[in-house]
Design a protein around this motif. Structure first.
Motif, PDB file in Angstrom:
ATOM      1  N   VAL A   1      18.983   7.488  -4.124  1.00  8.85           N
ATOM      2  CA  VAL A   1      18.387   8.454  -4.728  1.00  8.85           C
ATOM      3  C   VAL A   1      16.834   8.601  -4.404  1.00  8.85           C
ATOM      4  CG1 VAL A   1      19.940   8.561  -6.780  1.00  8.85           C
ATOM      5  CG2 VAL A   1      18.007   7.068  -6.799  1.00  8.85           C
ATOM      6  N   LYS A   2      16.345   7.985  -3.454  1.00  9.18           N
ATOM      7  CA  LYS A   2      15.130   8.009  -3.018  1.00  9.18           C
ATOM      8  C   LYS A   2      14.060   7.520  -3.971  1.00  9.18           C
ATOM      9  CE  LYS A   2      16.296  10.406   0.802  1.00  9.18           C
ATOM     10  NZ  LYS A   2      17.591  11.070   0.233  1.00  9.18           N
TER      11      LYS A   2
ATOM     12  N   ARG B   1      10.611   0.310  -0.847  1.00 10.20           N
ATOM     13  CA  ARG B   1       9.005   0.010  -0.168  1.00 10.20           C
ATOM     14  C   ARG B   1       8.419  -1.430  -0.657  1.00 10.20           C
ATOM     15  NH1 ARG B   1       5.765   5.082   0.694  1.00 10.20           N
ATOM     16  NH2 ARG B   1       4.211   4.027  -0.159  1.00 10.20           N
TER      17      ARG B   1
ATOM     18  N   PRO C   1      18.627  -0.536  -6.497  1.00  9.65           N
ATOM     19  CA  PRO C   1      19.200  -0.513  -7.668  1.00  9.65           C
ATOM     20  C   PRO C   1      20.514   0.098  -7.564  1.00  9.65           C
ATOM     21  CG  PRO C   1      17.107   0.673  -7.692  1.00  9.65           C
ATOM     22  CD  PRO C   1      17.367  -0.142  -6.234  1.00  9.65           C
TER      23      PRO C   1
ATOM     24  N   CYS D   1      10.477  12.648   6.143  1.00 10.71           N
ATOM     25  CA  CYS D   1      10.430  11.402   5.306  1.00 10.71           C
ATOM     26  C   CYS D   1       9.000  11.421   4.470  1.00 10.71           C
ATOM     27  CB  CYS D   1       9.847  10.142   6.301  1.00 10.71           C
ATOM     28  SG  CYS D   1      11.367   9.681   7.117  1.00 10.71           S
ATOM     29  N   TYR D   2       8.203  12.713   4.275  1.00  7.90           N
ATOM     30  CA  TYR D   2       7.414  12.851   3.456  1.00  7.90           C
ATOM     31  C   TYR D   2       7.592  14.093   2.735  1.00  7.90           C
ATOM     32  CZ  TYR D   2       4.751   8.899   5.177  1.00  7.90           C
ATOM     33  OH  TYR D   2       4.421   7.668   5.402  1.00  7.90           O
TER      34      TYR D   2
ATOM     35  N   TYR E   1      10.454  14.310   0.270  1.00  8.91           N
ATOM     36  CA  TYR E   1      11.358  13.788  -0.800  1.00  8.91           C
ATOM     37  C   TYR E   1      10.528  12.910  -1.787  1.00  8.91           C
ATOM     38  CZ  TYR E   1      11.737   9.708   2.185  1.00  8.91           C
ATOM     39  OH  TYR E   1      11.454   8.483   2.838  1.00  8.91           O
ATOM     40  N   ASP E   2      11.125  13.096  -3.046  1.00  9.25           N
ATOM     41  CA  ASP E   2      10.677  11.733  -4.021  1.00  9.25           C
ATOM     42  C   ASP E   2      11.574  11.448  -4.699  1.00  9.25           C
ATOM     43  OD1 ASP E   2      10.978  13.953  -5.610  1.00  9.25           O
ATOM     44  OD2 ASP E   2       8.786  13.826  -6.513  1.00  9.25           O
ATOM     45  N   ALA E   3      11.576  11.137  -5.985  1.00  8.80           N
ATOM     46  CA  ALA E   3      12.996  10.307  -6.665  1.00  8.80           C
ATOM     47  C   ALA E   3      13.623  11.626  -7.320  1.00  8.80           C
ATOM     48  CB  ALA E   3      12.351   9.410  -7.636  1.00  8.80           C
TER      49      ALA E   3
ATOM     50  N   HIS F   1      -2.850  10.845   7.158  1.00 10.74           N
ATOM     51  CA  HIS F   1      -3.212   9.563   6.349  1.00 10.74           C
ATOM     52  C   HIS F   1      -4.683   9.196   6.455  1.00 10.74           C
ATOM     53  CE1 HIS F   1       1.183   8.410   6.453  1.00 10.74           C
ATOM     54  NE2 HIS F   1       1.449   9.034   7.279  1.00 10.74           N
TER      55      HIS F   1
ATOM     56  N   ARG G   1      -0.260  12.266  -2.095  1.00 12.30           N
ATOM     57  CA  ARG G   1       1.101  11.696  -2.430  1.00 12.30           C
ATOM     58  C   ARG G   1       0.592  10.158  -2.306  1.00 12.30           C
ATOM     59  NH1 ARG G   1       6.712  12.515  -1.004  1.00 12.30           N
ATOM     60  NH2 ARG G   1       7.529  10.472  -0.392  1.00 12.30           N
ATOM     61  N   GLY G   2       0.911   9.247  -3.396  1.00 10.29           N
ATOM     62  CA  GLY G   2       0.982   7.958  -3.248  1.00 10.29           C
ATOM     63  C   GLY G   2       2.344   7.461  -2.364  1.00 10.29           C
ATOM     64  N   ALA G   3       3.152   6.797  -3.687  1.00 10.05           N
ATOM     65  CA  ALA G   3       4.226   6.085  -2.901  1.00 10.05           C
ATOM     66  C   ALA G   3       5.437   7.120  -3.052  1.00 10.05           C
ATOM     67  CB  ALA G   3       4.645   4.806  -3.804  1.00 10.05           C
ATOM     68  N   GLY G   4       5.218   8.292  -3.503  1.00  3.99           N
ATOM     69  CA  GLY G   4       6.421   9.221  -3.643  1.00  3.99           C
ATOM     70  C   GLY G   4       7.698   8.674  -4.323  1.00  3.99           C
TER      71      GLY G   4
ATOM     72  N   THR H   1      -1.709   5.700   1.055  1.00  2.00           N
ATOM     73  CA  THR H   1      -1.430   4.523   1.252  1.00  2.00           C
ATOM     74  C   THR H   1      -2.551   3.847   2.143  1.00  2.00           C
ATOM     75  OG1 THR H   1       0.340   5.302   2.666  1.00  2.00           O
ATOM     76  CG2 THR H   1       1.047   4.321   0.743  1.00  2.00           C
ATOM     77  N   ARG H   2      -3.195   4.443   3.192  1.00  2.00           N
ATOM     78  CA  ARG H   2      -3.862   3.496   3.784  1.00  2.00           C
ATOM     79  C   ARG H   2      -5.178   3.198   3.057  1.00  2.00           C
ATOM     80  NH1 ARG H   2      -6.428   6.523   8.536  1.00  2.00           N
ATOM     81  NH2 ARG H   2      -7.340   4.594   8.949  1.00  2.00           N
TER      82      ARG H   2
ATOM     83  N   LYS I   1       6.349  -1.995  -8.610  1.00  2.00           N
ATOM     84  CA  LYS I   1       6.460  -2.910  -7.534  1.00  2.00           C
ATOM     85  C   LYS I   1       5.984  -1.995  -6.235  1.00  2.00           C
ATOM     86  CE  LYS I   1       9.757  -6.401  -8.927  1.00  2.00           C
ATOM     87  NZ  LYS I   1       8.829  -7.585  -8.561  1.00  2.00           N
ATOM     88  N   PHE I   2       6.000  -0.589  -6.350  1.00  2.00           N
ATOM     89  CA  PHE I   2       6.020   0.068  -5.206  1.00  2.00           C
ATOM     90  C   PHE I   2       4.954   1.275  -5.710  1.00  2.00           C
ATOM     91  CE2 PHE I   2       9.568   2.608  -6.673  1.00  2.00           C
ATOM     92  CZ  PHE I   2      10.100   1.743  -7.472  1.00  2.00           C
TER      93      PHE I   2
ATOM     94  N   PRO J   1      20.872   0.125 -12.799  1.00  2.00           N
ATOM     95  CA  PRO J   1      21.983   0.074 -11.734  1.00  2.00           C
ATOM     96  C   PRO J   1      23.391   0.320 -12.187  1.00  2.00           C
ATOM     97  CG  PRO J   1      20.581  -1.928 -11.843  1.00  2.00           C
ATOM     98  CD  PRO J   1      19.974  -1.038 -12.651  1.00  2.00           C
TER      99      PRO J   1
END
Lengths: 429, 460
Positions: A21-22, A27, A82, B28-29, B31-33, B45, B69-72, B91-92, B136-137, B327
């Motif tokens: 789910v990205k 990370r 997860p 890869c840049y 998408y997000d959740a 960057h 964008r940070g961690a996306g 992120t840099r 954590k990310f 989960p």
């Protein structure tokens, strides 16, 4: 080869791709992301790319190859995901598709040719032991070697281990009989132990003989195939899996024991996962082997080794590094328990003990700098403990940890758990 | 599309290695959740605020959009490059610049991962409380831009309550500083608060001054299972009325409890209708006393199970109940829409009942859990996208869920923001005058509309 065939490997993982789910949780745990700091290097990015390969939006070109190569197959993303996305399987499938489309790289072709045949490896090892000193010079105060001349793929500073004069398997008969009624243990030796770190093999042998076990070292055993898998050469993996299956099935035994976390991972998890799923005829046999496979330290504990009887009394402060193939198999407490019980040994924990050392199969060859960047954190954590030695259960990790520590000018020893456990009985021999 | 000339100018600012244009990089840049995806024209960057400023100036000259964008890891598409342009990744810029133990403040760059920062300050006995689930990310810059919350908000507040000052590259490319390092300060408009939660539409955060607290002496974790949702909700208000502000009051509804229990077997009674995870922190003696008081206060409210952790390991075990929620949800249905409504604490049972009715009306499972202490409920509408009509149904249900929260005096987002996914619903919560005021601010700061365009405010 038709496009459909090339895409076969990708089709097989199509359902797995949907689980991602990205969210980005990967990370936090991915050593490749730590080194590259770019999204294509992290699990989420690779999953997205695999999805787009299947949709036909991108091809198996250099950029895709480059992204898929940035994975150590350490499994930390799988552990922490997860949604249980098996990114390791996805990367393996993508690498297979890439290899089928583009052909293997020269290096991986060579890897496949060498590991497919133990005779070739024996010759190579012989040549390496004899010719090594010509191409490498010994670095003062260390046991490693450093290249005299610049070598392709590797940095000039890199340290190499010495190749043994005589491979482990050539030193011993196929069957070493123990006491009647005691377990019969098949020893899957692994290339690093056979050709480089033979002392690990000797330690294993000494310990299991100490327990009265019959140790069988099947002659027909080959490389587990993991180096080929790292490059997407799944045909070689399948061929080796079948040969190993035959060699291991040739003897009656209670356990298949390995002193190498990577070999253990291959027999225990990857053969059923990668080979078994695609070859139902082999699946049951591979599963039987997987079920019998057990790490040497875990087996020693199970068989009731009393470390206080086996360890030497010389005081030694050690710290323990968890190999990825142990972490993913849930092996962590057992080697530590044995080490703690060994007389004279003090175990101190390092920060991030379960983090990858940066080797990652052939990752270390193609991304040496990044591999050492990952390793730098490890070396620092080891040094911070003030331990005399870092101990682990994987010869691959031993090579990588040694390289990192030696380059940092650090004299901390790098040893296998079995070497610590066998210190006393090895002396008595 | 960016032409070659513009790309060369971008490369001249940040260096070739820090600009990516391959389709693989763009994917890869993109998408997000949220499961949405839009490809940018380039990924950039930058390494410092001057580079960010130069990029933004160039964007104004050439008229291309910039998507910070940070961690996306956002849940509303705030960082997605809809319409193309450049994704500007922070992120840099990931240094903790300083931690000032005299004044209990720290200065950080936006790309610092939240947990990394927490670990750094904790080594000095200090505390940065905001703890989004993604800590954590996710990055601090992203946390500020979205005004992230978390379970500890009930006692400590959210990200904006810890931001004292910012360095921001405005949409026209000027670098400004807002706020400062002093607790007091009332000169001019409070631009710091304006930037917190502005979702990257009013500027790019390049430096953050954060307030720190002493690390609490100890903490105590409890878990209570109730025989009714009302019991759990009354427990929340009873504890607070009893003059105890817990660090955390996390809530799981019956559907969530069943999900977690069936998958992970944690010993939760399935007849329980709601679970509260309660944590207090502070002075060791005080929290022992508070734990006793809490038990006394809530026991008459239909508690069917009560556990208190005596050790850190036991506390972890109790937290697992909450952590394993995500989960386990996949067992209900493979896809979810995760909304984060807020209602006044006392209205939690009312909103849950309304959501139950919505669930029945649309016949799709809805699982609720979240931060009961501040009334922030994560409403998870579980669907199977592969089944025809389910996604449409979910969208209709979502609108009704938002309306239910608003009717009870709440809001449609506590910590995820508006981004793209909640943008169509904004007029449900904000009236024409409110939206016009926000548009006026946006226009004044971003006359060329290049900064994260098309987000948050409804399209004109």
């Amino acid at each position: 080869m038709s496009t459909t065939q090339k895409q076969d490997a990708m089709k097989r993982i199509e359902a797995e791709l949907k689980k991602c789910v990205k969210c980005g949780a990967c990370r936090a745990h991915c050593p490749a992301f730590t080194a590259f700091q770019r999204e294509p290097a992290v699990a989420r990015g690779k999953v997205a790319l695999a999805q787009h390969i299947l949709k036909g939006n991108i091809t198996l070109d250099n950029e895709t190859y480059s992204a898929m190569s940035k994975c150590l197959l350490c499994g930390s993303c799988v552990d922490k995901c997860p949604n249980d996305v098996p990114t390791d399987e996805i990367v393996i499938a993508a690498r297979e598709a890439l290899a089928k489309q583009r052909g293997l790289t020269t290096f991986h072709k060579a890897v496949g040719q060498v590991i497919k045949n133990r005779k070739v490896m024996n010759m190579g090892a012989f040549a390496g032991a004899i010719l090594g000193p010509l191409f490498f010079r010994k670095v003062p105060a260390t046991s490693g070697l450093r290249a005299r001349f610049p070598l392709p793929f590797v940095g000039a500073a890199r340290h190499f281990p010495q190749i043994a004069k005589k491979p482990f398997m050539d030193r011993h008969p196929e069957i070493i009989h123990g006491e009647p009624g005691k377990p019969r243990v098949l020893f899957f030796v692994g290339c690093m132990t056979n050709f480089v770190y033979t002392e690990i093999g000797e330690a294993a042998l000494a310990l299991f003989r100490h327990l009265g076990c019959t140790v069988i070292i099947p002659k027909g055993q080959q490389c587990c195939g993991l180096p080929a898998m790292s490059g997407g050469d799944l045909d070689t993996v399948r061929q080796l899996a079948e040969e190993n299956l035959k060699a291991l099935e040739a003897h009656e035994a209670d356990y298949i024991m390995t002193g190498c976390a990577t070999c253990g991972g291959a027999l225990h998890k990857l053969y059923p996962q990668v080979v078994g799923k695609r070859n139902p005829e082999l699946a049951a046999r591979l599963k039987a082997v997987a079920d019998k496979t057990v790490d040497a330290a875990v087996l020693l504990q199970k068989l009731g080794l009393k470390p206080e009887e086996t360890g030497a009394a010389d005081p030694l402060k050690v710290t323990y590094h968890d190999p990825c193939h142990h972490r993913t198999a849930g092996i962590a407490k057992q080697p530590r328990a044995l080490l703690k019980g060994t007389s004279g040994v003090e175990l101190v924990e390092m920060e991030g003990a379960d983090k990858c050392c940066g080797l990652g199969g052939t990752f270390n060859v193609y991304h040496y700098e990044s591999s050492m960047k990952i390793n730098a954190g490890k070396s620092a954590a080891i040094r911070a403990t003030g331990a005399d030695a870092v101990v682990t259960g994987c010869p691959g990790c031993i090579m990588q940890l040694s390289d990192g520590l030696k380059q940092a000018g650090d004299a901390t020893k790098v040893l296998h758990t079995l070497q610590i456990l066998a210190r006393k009985i090895a002396k008595e021999k | 599309m960016l032409d070659r000339q513009i790309l060369e100018k971008i490369k001249a600012i940040v260096g070739d290695d820090n600009v990516a244009t391959s389709t693989q990089d763009l994917i890869c840049y993109g998408y997000d959740a949220t499961q949405m995806e839009f490809l940018p024209d380039a990924v950039v960057h930058p390494g410092c605020s001057d580079e960010v400023a130069s990029l933004v100036k160039l964007a104004n000259q050439e008229g291309f959009p910039v998507f910070p964008r940070g961690a996306g890891s956002g849940f509303t598409g705030g960082a997605l490059p809809k319409g193309g342009g450049i994704v500007l990744v922070t992120t840099r810029m990931n240094k903790v610049v300083r931690i000032d133990t005299d004044n209990l403040i720290a200065e950080v760059e936006p790309g610092v991962v939240t947990e990394t920062f927490q670990i750094e300050v904790e080594k000095l006995g200090l505390f940065y409380p905001p703890d989004p689930a993604s800590l954590k990310f996710s990055t601090l810059g992203g946390n500020v831009a979205e005004c992230a919350g978390g379970p500890r908000a009930v006692k400590y507040g959210v990200t904006k309550d810890f931001v004292m000052g910012l360095e921001v590259v405005l949409p026209t490319g000027e670098i400004i500083r807002t706020g400062g390092e002093t607790v007091k300060g009332v000169v001019g408009y409070d631009l710091t608060k304006l930037m917190c939660g502005s979702e990257g539409t009013l500027g790019i955060i390049t430096s953050i001054i954060l307030r720190l607290l002493p690390y609490p002496d100890a903490k105590k974790t409890m878990l209570a299972v109730f025989d009714s949702i009302d019991g759990a909700a009354r427990a929340v208000s009873t504890i607070i009325k009893g003059k105890i502000i817990p660090t955390t009051l996390e809530f799981l509804d019956h559907a969530t409890l069943v999900c977690v229990e069936r998958r992970f077997k944690l010993g939760l009674p399935e007849e329980g209708r709601a679970v509260l995870l309660i944590e207090v922190d502070g002075d060791r003696d005080l929290i022992e006393k508070q734990a006793g008081q809490i038990r006394e206060l809530i026991e008459p409210l239909g508690v069917v199970q009560f556990r208190v952790a005596q050790t850190a390991a036991e506390s972890d075990e109790l937290w697992r109940v909450r952590r394993l929620v995500s989960p386990s949800l996949r067992d209900v249905n493979p896809d979810k829409f995760n909304e984060d409504i807020v209602v006044p604490r006392s209205k939690v049972p009312d909103v849950i009942r309304k959501i139950e009715a919505i669930q029945n009306r649309y016949d799709i499972p809805i699982v609720n859990f979240g931060h009961a202490g501040d009334g922030n409920i994560h409403v998870n509408i579980m669907v199977d996208r592969s089944k025809e009509g389910q996604e449409e149904k979910a969208h209709l249900a979502i609108k009704e869920v938002f309306q239910a929260a608003l009717d009870l005096g709440g809001t449609m987002s506590g910590e995820h923001g508006v981004g793209l996914s909640k943008q169509p619903f904004l007029p449900l919560e904000l009236n024409t005058a409110q939206i016009a005021a926000m548009r006026a601010i946006k226009r004044a700061l971003d006359p060329k509309n290049i900064m994260n365009p098309g987000k948050m405010l409804p399209l004109e």
